[in-house]
Enzyme design. Sequence first.
Site, PDB file in Angstrom:
ATOM      1  N   ASP A 119      -8.074   3.331   1.045  1.00  0.00           N
ATOM      2  CA  ASP A 119      -7.236   3.789   2.155  1.00  0.00           C
ATOM      3  C   ASP A 119      -8.128   4.323   3.280  1.00  0.00           C
ATOM      4  OD1 ASP A 119      -5.324   4.835   3.846  1.00  0.00           O
ATOM      5  OD2 ASP A 119      -4.251   5.914   2.266  1.00  0.00           O
ATOM      6  N   ARG A 151      -3.383  -0.614   5.219  1.00  0.00           N
ATOM      7  CA  ARG A 151      -3.913  -1.707   4.399  1.00  0.00           C
ATOM      8  C   ARG A 151      -2.968  -2.891   4.258  1.00  0.00           C
ATOM      9  NH1 ARG A 151      -5.252   1.846  -0.685  1.00  0.00           N
ATOM     10  NH2 ARG A 151      -3.375   2.861   0.113  1.00  0.00           N
ATOM     11  N   CYS A 180       0.864  -1.179   0.000  1.00  0.00           N
ATOM     12  CA  CYS A 180       0.000   0.000   0.000  1.00  0.00           C
ATOM     13  C   CYS A 180       0.903   1.233   0.000  1.00  0.00           C
ATOM     14  CB  CYS A 180      -0.985  -0.006   1.169  1.00  0.00           C
ATOM     15  SG  CYS A 180      -0.282   0.260   2.809  1.00  0.00           S
TER      16      CYS A 180
END
Length: 166
Positions: free
Chosen positions: A131, A20, A14
């Site tokens: 996100d 994440r 990420c």
Amino acid sequence: MTTSCADFRILFVCMGNICRSPTAHGVFEAKVHEAGLAGRVEVDSAGTHSYHVGAPPDARSQKHALLRGYDLSSQRARQLTVQDFDDFDLVLVMDEDNLARAQALCPLQHAQKLRRFAEFFLHHNSMIVPDPYQGGSRGFEQVLDLVEDGSAGLLAHVASQLESRG
């Protein structure tokens, strides 16, 4: 080159490696252990940016993951490197920005290793794992929902890859 005795290595990516990708790392690692594949499958995570190198996962990610039984506390953020494409069988990104940044780093001969994690979703119809950093609790729960779904699909894929390798 990283030395590993694992038969299959997966890297989740990420932006900062604090929300994440560490969540995916922790959830998938737990699924690998539950499936009895801990010695055969290695899991890691990284970020496309260097903002948080050395930092633990975001406290909110840790809190929500722990509520579902996943402990992320031992992880530390690191940045994606060119070497990762040599070392891992799959490099799975969370969104389009991560994909573009990883593609810019990925050697041509390893392009097939770079994929969207969302390709493994079984029940969710999304092309990304959004996100949650700027959002509230619901965003972190959504990430976990998507990651658990993707982990089930990914585990089936990895098991088939391991079976075909012998």
